[in-house]
Design a protein around this motif. Sequence first.
Motif, PDB file in Angstrom:
ATOM      1  N   SER A  60       0.827  -1.210   0.000  1.00  0.00           N
ATOM      2  CA  SER A  60       0.000   0.000   0.000  1.00  0.00           C
ATOM      3  C   SER A  60       0.861   1.260   0.000  1.00  0.00           C
ATOM      4  O   SER A  60       0.509   2.256  -0.648  1.00  0.00           O
ATOM      5  CB  SER A  60      -0.944   0.014   1.201  1.00  0.00           C
ATOM      6  N   THR A  61       1.996   1.236   0.704  1.00  0.00           N
ATOM      7  CA  THR A  61       2.851   2.425   0.715  1.00  0.00           C
ATOM      8  C   THR A  61       3.498   2.633  -0.647  1.00  0.00           C
ATOM      9  O   THR A  61       3.611   3.776  -1.108  1.00  0.00           O
ATOM     10  CB  THR A  61       3.935   2.376   1.814  1.00  0.00           C
ATOM     11  N   ILE A  62       3.883   1.560  -1.312  1.00  0.00           N
ATOM     12  CA  ILE A  62       4.494   1.728  -2.635  1.00  0.00           C
ATOM     13  C   ILE A  62       3.441   2.158  -3.653  1.00  0.00           C
ATOM     14  O   ILE A  62       3.707   2.959  -4.545  1.00  0.00           O
ATOM     15  CB  ILE A  62       5.282   0.485  -3.105  1.00  0.00           C
ATOM     16  N   ARG A  63       2.212   1.656  -3.515  1.00  0.00           N
ATOM     17  CA  ARG A  63       1.143   2.091  -4.414  1.00  0.00           C
ATOM     18  C   ARG A  63       0.861   3.582  -4.214  1.00  0.00           C
ATOM     19  O   ARG A  63       0.593   4.298  -5.167  1.00  0.00           O
ATOM     20  CB  ARG A  63      -0.140   1.269  -4.193  1.00  0.00           C
ATOM     21  N   TYR A  64       0.944   4.057  -2.980  1.00  0.00           N
ATOM     22  CA  TYR A  64       0.792   5.496  -2.712  1.00  0.00           C
ATOM     23  C   TYR A  64       1.857   6.273  -3.483  1.00  0.00           C
ATOM     24  O   TYR A  64       1.570   7.279  -4.125  1.00  0.00           O
ATOM     25  CB  TYR A  64       0.911   5.765  -1.213  1.00  0.00           C
ATOM     26  N   GLY A  65       3.111   5.785  -3.419  1.00  0.00           N
ATOM     27  CA  GLY A  65       4.194   6.443  -4.149  1.00  0.00           C
ATOM     28  C   GLY A  65       3.935   6.471  -5.646  1.00  0.00           C
ATOM     29  O   GLY A  65       4.187   7.477  -6.317  1.00  0.00           O
ATOM     30  N   ILE A  66       3.407   5.372  -6.180  1.00  0.00           N
ATOM     31  CA  ILE A  66       3.100   5.297  -7.613  1.00  0.00           C
ATOM     32  C   ILE A  66       2.014   6.301  -7.971  1.00  0.00           C
ATOM     33  O   ILE A  66       2.162   7.078  -8.924  1.00  0.00           O
ATOM     34  CB  ILE A  66       2.694   3.858  -8.003  1.00  0.00           C
ATOM     35  N   TYR A  67       0.918   6.303  -7.227  1.00  0.00           N
ATOM     36  CA  TYR A  67      -0.180   7.234  -7.514  1.00  0.00           C
ATOM     37  C   TYR A  67       0.284   8.686  -7.377  1.00  0.00           C
ATOM     38  O   TYR A  67      -0.086   9.546  -8.173  1.00  0.00           O
ATOM     39  CB  TYR A  67      -1.373   6.994  -6.594  1.00  0.00           C
ATOM     40  N   ASP A  68       1.096   8.949  -6.350  1.00  0.00           N
ATOM     41  CA  ASP A  68       1.578  10.305  -6.129  1.00  0.00           C
ATOM     42  C   ASP A  68       2.457  10.755  -7.297  1.00  0.00           C
ATOM     43  O   ASP A  68       2.300  11.868  -7.805  1.00  0.00           O
ATOM     44  CB  ASP A  68       2.356  10.376  -4.806  1.00  0.00           C
ATOM     45  N   ALA A  69       3.383   9.905  -7.727  1.00  0.00           N
ATOM     46  CA  ALA A  69       4.258  10.265  -8.851  1.00  0.00           C
ATOM     47  C   ALA A  69       3.452  10.455 -10.131  1.00  0.00           C
ATOM     48  O   ALA A  69       3.687  11.406 -10.885  1.00  0.00           O
ATOM     49  CB  ALA A  69       5.336   9.197  -9.046  1.00  0.00           C
ATOM     50  N   GLU A  70       2.477   9.564 -10.380  1.00  0.00           N
ATOM     51  CA  GLU A  70       1.644   9.702 -11.581  1.00  0.00           C
ATOM     52  C   GLU A  70       0.866  11.023 -11.543  1.00  0.00           C
ATOM     53  O   GLU A  70       0.786  11.729 -12.553  1.00  0.00           O
ATOM     54  CB  GLU A  70       0.666   8.527 -11.684  1.00  0.00           C
ATOM     55  N   ARG A  81       1.708  13.793  -9.924  1.00  0.00           N
ATOM     56  CA  ARG A  81       2.614  14.929 -10.069  1.00  0.00           C
ATOM     57  C   ARG A  81       3.098  15.092 -11.507  1.00  0.00           C
ATOM     58  O   ARG A  81       3.274  16.209 -11.986  1.00  0.00           O
ATOM     59  CB  ARG A  81       3.775  14.804  -9.088  1.00  0.00           C
ATOM     60  N   ILE A  82       3.305  13.972 -12.196  1.00  0.00           N
ATOM     61  CA  ILE A  82       3.685  14.036 -13.617  1.00  0.00           C
ATOM     62  C   ILE A  82       2.557  14.684 -14.419  1.00  0.00           C
ATOM     63  O   ILE A  82       2.789  15.607 -15.205  1.00  0.00           O
ATOM     64  CB  ILE A  82       4.011  12.618 -14.154  1.00  0.00           C
ATOM     65  N   LYS A  83       1.343  14.215 -14.200  1.00  0.00           N
ATOM     66  CA  LYS A  83       0.184  14.763 -14.913  1.00  0.00           C
ATOM     67  C   LYS A  83       0.011  16.253 -14.582  1.00  0.00           C
ATOM     68  O   LYS A  83      -0.238  17.070 -15.465  1.00  0.00           O
ATOM     69  CB  LYS A  83      -1.076  13.988 -14.549  1.00  0.00           C
ATOM     70  N   TRP A  84       0.154  16.600 -13.311  1.00  0.00           N
ATOM     71  CA  TRP A  84       0.009  17.993 -12.891  1.00  0.00           C
ATOM     72  C   TRP A  84       1.060  18.869 -13.571  1.00  0.00           C
ATOM     73  O   TRP A  84       0.748  19.969 -14.042  1.00  0.00           O
ATOM     74  CB  TRP A  84       0.104  18.099 -11.364  1.00  0.00           C
TER      75      TRP A  84
END
Length: 189
Positions: A157-167, A169-172
Amino acid sequence: MPKINKTRYAILGVLSIEPGSGYDIKKICDKSISYFWNENFGHIYPVLKQMEKDNVITKKVEQNEGRPPRNVYFITDKGREELTEWLMSPTIQAPQRLELLLKLTFAKVIPPDSMIKELQRVKEGHCRSLERYYRIENEYTSSNKVREDDGYPYWISTIRYGIYDAEFRIKWCEETIERIRTHNFKKEN
């Protein structure tokens, strides 16, 4: 209310998994939680000293032939109780301090291309992070030993948070770059 040093809980968490030296603790933090929590030796060693005084950890000195002695730290029952109490307490929502957003707020005083260049640099960093998170996720999901561990649903779950957060921020970054370009194009025409 006094500020609580969360490094203490990061160390207790690591030591609840396995004993280790200050170097080992830093290495585990770098490998497992660095994408959302940063610890450095300047934080770890003074906190270890205080934790030992507080009897939440103990230290065993290991003699290594031809090398300096090595301090290995172990969590105590008191330390496990403190970690459990902290884990069971509500999480404090701290305000974020994002320098990029601070700069963006006042960026109208610099050339738009300067901010676009910075946003592209930031985006590239998030792209690199995302690749790293995918590698970590793959390691977690491809290892039967890790998947069978009781900590697996929490770790993944923590790594999935990192993935969603990076995705996100890239989109933003992409949207913000496009917004700046579009606004400046309209202004110039």
